[in-house]
Design an enzyme around this catalytic site. Structure first.
Site, PDB file in Angstrom:
ATOM      1  N   ASN A  23      41.685  58.449  -7.961  1.00 28.10           N
ATOM      2  CA  ASN A  23      42.574  57.344  -8.288  1.00 28.10           C
ATOM      3  C   ASN A  23      42.372  56.268  -7.227  1.00 28.10           C
ATOM      4  OD1 ASN A  23      44.663  55.605  -8.859  1.00 28.10           O
ATOM      5  ND2 ASN A  23      46.300  57.029  -8.290  1.00 28.10           N
ATOM      6  N   LYS A  36      43.528  53.317  -7.134  1.00 25.38           N
ATOM      7  CA  LYS A  36      44.699  52.439  -6.919  1.00 25.38           C
ATOM      8  C   LYS A  36      44.232  50.972  -6.850  1.00 25.38           C
ATOM      9  CE  LYS A  36      47.021  56.349  -4.877  1.00 25.38           C
ATOM     10  NZ  LYS A  36      48.091  56.849  -3.996  1.00 25.38           N
ATOM     11  N   HIS A  48      52.113  57.403 -12.980  1.00 24.64           N
ATOM     12  CA  HIS A  48      51.909  57.645 -11.552  1.00 24.64           C
ATOM     13  C   HIS A  48      53.192  57.277 -10.798  1.00 24.64           C
ATOM     14  CE1 HIS A  48      50.491  57.239  -7.455  1.00 24.64           C
ATOM     15  NE2 HIS A  48      49.535  58.076  -7.801  1.00 24.64           N
ATOM     16  N   GLU A  58      53.733  55.742  -8.164  1.00 32.26           N
ATOM     17  CA  GLU A  58      53.828  54.356  -7.680  1.00 32.26           C
ATOM     18  C   GLU A  58      54.280  53.427  -8.801  1.00 32.26           C
ATOM     19  OE1 GLU A  58      49.897  54.254  -5.965  1.00 32.26           O
ATOM     20  OE2 GLU A  58      50.598  55.734  -4.504  1.00 32.26           O
ATOM     21  N   GLU A  89      52.118  65.683  -8.734  1.00 35.22           N
ATOM     22  CA  GLU A  89      51.972  64.964  -7.474  1.00 35.22           C
ATOM     23  C   GLU A  89      53.333  64.854  -6.794  1.00 35.22           C
ATOM     24  OE1 GLU A  89      48.150  62.404  -7.564  1.00 35.22           O
ATOM     25  OE2 GLU A  89      49.813  61.191  -8.246  1.00 35.22           O
ATOM     26  N   GLY A 117      49.609  60.003   0.003  1.00 36.16           N
ATOM     27  CA  GLY A 117      49.236  59.044   1.037  1.00 36.16           C
ATOM     28  C   GLY A 117      49.885  59.294   2.384  1.00 36.16           C
ATOM     29  N   SER A 135      47.479  63.876  -0.999  1.00 35.12           N
ATOM     30  CA  SER A 135      46.713  64.182   0.210  1.00 35.12           C
ATOM     31  C   SER A 135      45.750  65.357   0.035  1.00 35.12           C
ATOM     32  CB  SER A 135      47.647  64.417   1.401  1.00 35.12           C
ATOM     33  OG  SER A 135      48.428  63.256   1.646  1.00 35.12           O
TER      34      SER A 135
HETATM   35  P1  PGA Z   1      46.472  60.518  -2.024  1.00 40.27           P
HETATM   36  O1  PGA Z   1      46.932  59.911  -3.461  1.00 40.27           O
HETATM   37  O2  PGA Z   1      45.366  61.473  -2.306  1.00 40.27           O
HETATM   38  O3  PGA Z   1      46.036  59.320  -1.240  1.00 40.27           O
HETATM   39  O4  PGA Z   1      47.678  61.202  -1.438  1.00 40.27           O
HETATM   40  C1  PGA Z   1      47.015  60.714  -4.595  1.00 40.27           C
HETATM   41  C2  PGA Z   1      47.532  59.917  -5.755  1.00 40.27           C
HETATM   42  O5  PGA Z   1      48.437  59.081  -5.555  1.00 40.27           O
HETATM   43  O6  PGA Z   1      47.057  60.064  -6.894  1.00 40.27           O
END
Ligand code: PGA
Length: 251
Positions: A10, A12, A96, A98, A166, A172, A211
């Site tokens: 992803n 982003k 997602h 976010e 997630e 993150g 992560s």
């Molecule tokens: P990350 O993000 O691996 O940077 O924690 C995962 C995601 O948001 O899909």
């Protein structure tokens, strides 16, 4: 149980068209020979054509980071399934955290986006996950139950469903759910899928995200209900993403 591991990046809001095409080129150049997991990247909308061109004819599939449910019309800033398919996209990320956190995405709009994607022939990668406050309040199971059931309402074609668990507190942050913590929630999601779809639930992939990195991926992917990863930060560098692809191949 034959669930092919899916390793999805992803991106982003990262990478221009040229940078995205370069990353795909580097990943393709480094792919191991032999068995590969399914490999997917989600670039930002505007860079999809460049990434599709770079991935053409290869083992890398390209998805979109969101999709709208209407066929067309007055929805400023949104993109339809027909536009995505026209651009060579095969998958859409939906719900997602976010999007839920910053852009007003609700369980209901997640369901509408997922249903539209699936009926248009796209694979919907549907994200669910609890916040830190919800986990600390002992609400993880109820949040997962609500988000998963609502996202799948009215959807019967399970061949185009992927779920991504997630935990929001792990995205993150460098904090990963332990493999046992993640497996516990993945098993709960599997049970919900069984309740909804019976035996068909066995072939639905459930990805872990939050992560995931080359160092923790093998342990996570060894769990029976963790069938791949949705990877943010570590998908932006070819060596890390390739190490995750390799972990997927060996899982
Ligand atoms: P990350 O993000 O691996 O940077 O924690 C995962 C995601 O948001 O899909």
């Amino acid at each position: 149980m034959s669930r092919r591991i899916l390793i999805a990046g992803n991106w982003k809001m990262n990478k221009t068209s040229a940078e995205g095409a370069t990353l795909v080129g580097e990943v393709l150049a480094g792919l191991p020979s032999g068995n590969l997991p399914e490999i997917l990247v989600f670039p930002p909308y505007l860079t999809i054509p460049a990434v599709v061109a770079a991935a053409k004819g290869s083992a890398i599939e390209v998805g979109a980071e969101n999709v709208h449910w209407a066929e067309s019309g007055a929805f400023t800033g949104e993109v339809s399934t027909a536009m995505l398919k026209d651009a060579g996209v095969t998958h859409a990320l939906v719900g997602h955290s976010e999007r839920r956190q910053y852009f007003g995405e609700t369980d209901e709009t997640v369901n509408k986006r997922a249903a539209a994607a699936i009926s248009a022939g796209l694979v919907a990668v549907i994200c669910v996950g609890e916040t830190l406050a919800e986990r600390e309040a002992g609400e993880t199971a109820s949040v997962i139950d609500r988000q998963t059931r609502k996202a799948l309402e009215g959807i019967s074609d399970t061949s185009r469903v992927v779920i991504a668990y997630e935990p929001v507190w792990a995205i993150g942050t460098g904090k990963t759910a332990t493999p046992d913590m993640a497996q516990e929630v993945h098993a709960q999601i599997r049970a919900i899928l069984k309740d909804l779809y019976g035996d068909a639930a066995d072939s639905i992939r459930i990805l872990y995200g939050g992560s995931m990195k080359p160092a923790n991926a093998p342990e996570l992917l060894a769990k029976p209900d963790i069938n791949g990863g949705l990877i943010g930060g570590a998908s932006l560098k070819a060596p890390d993403f390739l190490a995750l692809v390799k972990a997927g191949a060996e899982a």
